[in-house]
Scaffold this motif. Structure first.
Motif, PDB file in Angstrom:
ATOM      1  N   VAL B 314       0.839  -1.203   0.000  1.00  0.00           N
ATOM      2  CA  VAL B 314       0.000   0.000   0.000  1.00  0.00           C
ATOM      3  C   VAL B 314       0.871   1.248   0.000  1.00  0.00           C
ATOM      4  O   VAL B 314       0.638   2.194  -0.754  1.00  0.00           O
ATOM      5  N   THR B 315       1.924   1.222   0.819  1.00  0.00           N
ATOM      6  CA  THR B 315       2.821   2.380   0.887  1.00  0.00           C
ATOM      7  C   THR B 315       3.527   2.595  -0.449  1.00  0.00           C
ATOM      8  O   THR B 315       3.582   3.701  -0.965  1.00  0.00           O
ATOM      9  N   ILE B 321      -2.660   4.583  -6.061  1.00  0.00           N
ATOM     10  CA  ILE B 321      -3.969   4.759  -5.423  1.00  0.00           C
ATOM     11  C   ILE B 321      -4.503   6.161  -5.727  1.00  0.00           C
ATOM     12  O   ILE B 321      -5.676   6.338  -6.067  1.00  0.00           O
ATOM     13  N   GLY B 322      -3.606   7.163  -5.628  1.00  0.00           N
ATOM     14  CA  GLY B 322      -3.992   8.536  -5.943  1.00  0.00           C
ATOM     15  C   GLY B 322      -4.492   8.665  -7.369  1.00  0.00           C
ATOM     16  O   GLY B 322      -5.514   9.317  -7.629  1.00  0.00           O
ATOM     17  N   LYS B 400      -6.688   0.828   4.976  1.00  0.00           N
ATOM     18  CA  LYS B 400      -5.732   1.927   5.040  1.00  0.00           C
ATOM     19  C   LYS B 400      -5.578   2.580   3.666  1.00  0.00           C
ATOM     20  O   LYS B 400      -5.544   3.807   3.551  1.00  0.00           O
ATOM     21  N   ALA B 401      -5.495   1.738   2.639  1.00  0.00           N
ATOM     22  CA  ALA B 401      -5.346   2.253   1.275  1.00  0.00           C
ATOM     23  C   ALA B 401      -6.557   3.086   0.876  1.00  0.00           C
ATOM     24  O   ALA B 401      -6.418   4.162   0.295  1.00  0.00           O
ATOM     25  N   SER B 402      -7.739   2.606   1.246  1.00  0.00           N
ATOM     26  CA  SER B 402      -8.955   3.277   0.802  1.00  0.00           C
ATOM     27  C   SER B 402      -9.172   4.604   1.526  1.00  0.00           C
ATOM     28  O   SER B 402      -9.916   5.451   1.067  1.00  0.00           O
ATOM     29  N   GLU B 408      -2.879  13.963  -1.311  1.00  0.00           N
ATOM     30  CA  GLU B 408      -1.692  13.472  -0.600  1.00  0.00           C
ATOM     31  C   GLU B 408      -1.087  12.285  -1.342  1.00  0.00           C
ATOM     32  O   GLU B 408       0.124  12.162  -1.487  1.00  0.00           O
ATOM     33  N   ALA B 409      -1.971  11.394  -1.798  1.00  0.00           N
ATOM     34  CA  ALA B 409      -1.521  10.176  -2.474  1.00  0.00           C
ATOM     35  C   ALA B 409      -0.818  10.513  -3.786  1.00  0.00           C
ATOM     36  O   ALA B 409       0.216   9.949  -4.120  1.00  0.00           O
TER      37      ALA B 409
END
Ligand code: ADP
Ligand code: MG
Lengths: 225, 413
Positions: B314-315, B321-322, B400-402, B408-409
């Protein structure tokens, strides 16, 4: 000419630890449907922040934002995602393509989230790639492409779901001037087709193409003509 | 959202970090392999044991002075049981006459190991006394000669029937019928031989030597075998009688015959194969429990590994994700994407585990007499558990990802 968006006294404050930054300090303006306007201003003046708010990637700290006459203040995250998907096409300075996916799949992505069927998706995405002159590169990944090609893929992605507003934040910032002109030609063509475009740029030459230039400094509009 | 796209996305990102993905699934692989292999081994043992027990026949019961597989205070109970009245031949006739009984026979275990000699050869055999009816009740099969007659039994004739192994060792190619062999200090004439039976639970069933039960009683009396050497009655219920009801009827009939009042305990036992089976089930239940403990432990460890690697993922993919959010992904789309990814990880581990477990079971089947059988339910259990692990441990990273902020992403380098 219909008013597409209307911003009223938009304020955005970033709180980073002890200091708070007022990135936007009471911005008000509206954009009509079919307009092509550029936003100019020094680095750190709040251009990107403004674009993010107009593109529903971020919410203002205060002020009102009307989109197609609707007040968007109370919209939920899901509403915003839907508007980003259907109404907004965003073009970034750093392209923001998914590196592991092909150009075609990148262009398809908004349609995936729109819930469109695979066959229709492919057809539409392919058509968009044709429009930006990249159909022959459809099955290549962004890593195999030049900067100009990548930005054209990104534009195809921004256009694919037929949005009412195209936002471009320094779209030529990472490109050489010749490629930059090619990209601007695409934007010009889109304007001629009747699309509404807001383009952030440092380049006065590029801004000159636009009928309207908004200048911003320290989070305020200092010029609008 | 389109499942095909979800799965392709998941595979793309998992393949980009192949070795990491594979190492991550190791815990799940080990867990599922354990389940599959253990279940098939225990299942193999079960089948082996049950088939061995069914050789003995399940419709017959043993009426005796002692209880099989007793777990109480042995010394005390043995003393008590020894004082119970012995069964007699009249008791056998009584049982035989009961309306729900098909047949009954007298059986007396004398010695589980006694020297048997013929000419220069000798072999160790198990000496058992039987009567003329035992042939039917014990479901014996003769290879040659005849079974004991009623006269053999009441006249205490010194005749015997020998098991396959005894015959094999003592007689080679010679016909044993009519030959005289030595059992202990006495001579017996062989009148019959038994077919090969193999072994039950590791005990050879082919070293039997049957003698008339009336003679067997002499041994028991002489050696004061008050408990183990006491006369047993083997009873066979009629086909239409249910075992449990039959046992209860038999118990009541025997209590009546012994004039036991309602507040007195039984002074006999009715033993069944079922007792062995249920005692055995208790043991395998324990094995299953241990197996589940091992498997859940490794699935837990595997799950934590999955969670860890998904958090890293995820990190690493914050920007992706963004981008997805910028083009219209809802929070639940992102959640689903990472959940699917975690599940593909664990499911892959589960499937590899099933395959490995299957191979392991096959190898064990080749090396031991146990049959390998991979039960469908263990496959479902293994795969199902790996999915549950995927969902449970994938939920936190996916959530956490959602919850990331789109801007920010996108800003993340
Ligand atoms: N996430 C953030 N946290 C804190 N400060 C921010 C954040 N984003 C932007 N800023 C600040 O807000 C101001 C405007 O930034 P930005 O809109 O990116 O300017 P521009 O795009 O015109 O260069 C800058 O001072 C910047 O440092
Ligand atoms: Mg900027």
């Amino acid at each position: 000419m219909d008013v597409l968006i209307e911003l009223k006294n938009i304020i955005k404050v970033y709180n980073t630890g002890k200091v708070s930054v007022r990135a936007l300090d009471g911005v008000s303006f509206s954009v009509g449907s079919g307009e092509m306007l550029s936003i100019m201003g020094p680095s750190g003046s709040g251009k990107s922040t403004l674009m993010h708010i107009i593109g529903f990637l971020d919410r203002p700290t205060d002020g009102k934002y009307f989109f197609k006459g609707q007040n968007t203040t109370g919209f939920s995250d899901e509403d915003l995602a839907r508007i980003r998907n259907k109404e907004i096409g965003f073009v970034f300075q750093s392209f923001n393509l998914l590196g592991r996916f092909t150009a075609l799949e990148n262009v398809e992505l908004p349609l995936v989230y729109a819930g469109m069927r695979s066959k229709d998706r492919k057809e539409k995405a392919m058509y968009m790639l044709e429009k930006v002159g990249l159909s022959h590169r459809a099955h290549h990944t962004p890593l195999e492409m030049s900067g100009g090609e990548r930005q054209r893929v990104a534009i195809a992605r921004a256009l694919v779901n037929n949005p009412s507003l195209i936002l471009a934040d320094e779209p030529t910032g990472n490109l050489d001037s010749k490629t930059g002109v090619e990209i601007m030609d695409i934007f010009k063509r889109l304007h001629e087709e009747g699309k509404t475009l807001i383009i952030v740029t440092h380049d006065p030459e590029i801004a000159g193409i636009c009928e309207r230039i908004v200048k911003i400094r320290d989070g305020r509009i200092v010029e609008d003509f | 959202m389109d499942l095909g796209v979800l799965i392709r996305s998941a595979f793309l990102s998992l393949f980009a970090t192949k070795s990491r993905s594979l190492l991550t699934t190791l815990g799940v692989i080990i867990g599922v392999t354990t389940v599959i292999a253990m279940v098939s081994i225990v299942d193999g043992i079960n089948k082996y044991v049950y088939s061995a027990l069914s050789v003995l026949g399940t419709k017959s019961v043993y009426i005796q002075k002692y209880k099989w597989l007793n777990v109480g205070n042995r010394r005390e109970e043995f003393r008590k049981w020894s004082r119970y009245p012995d069964f007699t031949f009249e008791d056998v006739e009584f049982v035989k006459s009961l309306p729900f009984i098909e047949d009954a026979a007298a059986v007396q275990n004398v010695l589980s190991s006694i020297r048997i000699r013929y000419r220069g050869e000798s072999v160790s055999g198990a000496l058992v006394g039987v009567d003329d009816a035992s042939f039917r009740v014990l479901n014996e099969e003769l290879s040659s000669g005849r079974w004991f007659s009623y006269m053999d039994v009441i006249e205490r004739r010194r005749v015997c029937i020998i098991g396959y192994e005894v015959r094999d060792v003592l007689f080679d190619n010679e016909d044993p019928i009519g030959k005289t062999i030595r059992i202990g200090r006495h001579s017996y004439v062989v009148i019959g031989t038994l077919k090969k039976k193999g072994s039950t639970l590791g005990n050879s069933q082919d070293n039997m030597v049957y003698i008339p039960v009336t003679l067997a009683q002499n041994y028991a009396r002489r050696w004061r075998m008050r408990l183990w050497g006491s006369l047993s009655i083997v009873a066979l219920f009629k086909d239409d009688v249910e075992l449990e009801q039959g046992i209860e009827k038999l118990r009541i009939a025997l209590r009546k015959r012994r004039h036991l009042s309602f507040d007195e305990d039984d002074n006999f036992f009715i033993n069944t194969q079922e007792q062995i089976v249920s005692a055995y089930r208790k043991i395998t239940g324990g094995i299953y429990l241990a197996m589940i403990a091992i498997a859940s432990l490794s699935l837990l460890v595997g799950g934590i590994g999955i969670m860890n690697i998904m958090l890293v993922s995820v990190t690493e993919r914050t920007r992706e994700i963004g981008i997805r959010m910028a083009v219209g992904a809802r929070r639940k789309d992102i959640l689903l994407q990472f959940l699917v990814e975690a599940n593909i990880l664990t499911l892959t581990g589960g499937i590899i585990g099933v395959a490995l477990g299957f191979i392991l079971a096959k190898i064990i089947a080749l090396l031991t007499p146990l049959k390998a059988s991979v039960a469908l339910w263990s496959v479902i259990l293994g795969v199902g558990f790996s999915m549950i692990v995927g969902i449970f441990f994938g939920l936190y990273p996916a959530n956490k990802a959602s919850k990331l902020d789109p801007v920010e992403a996108l800003r993340y380098e």
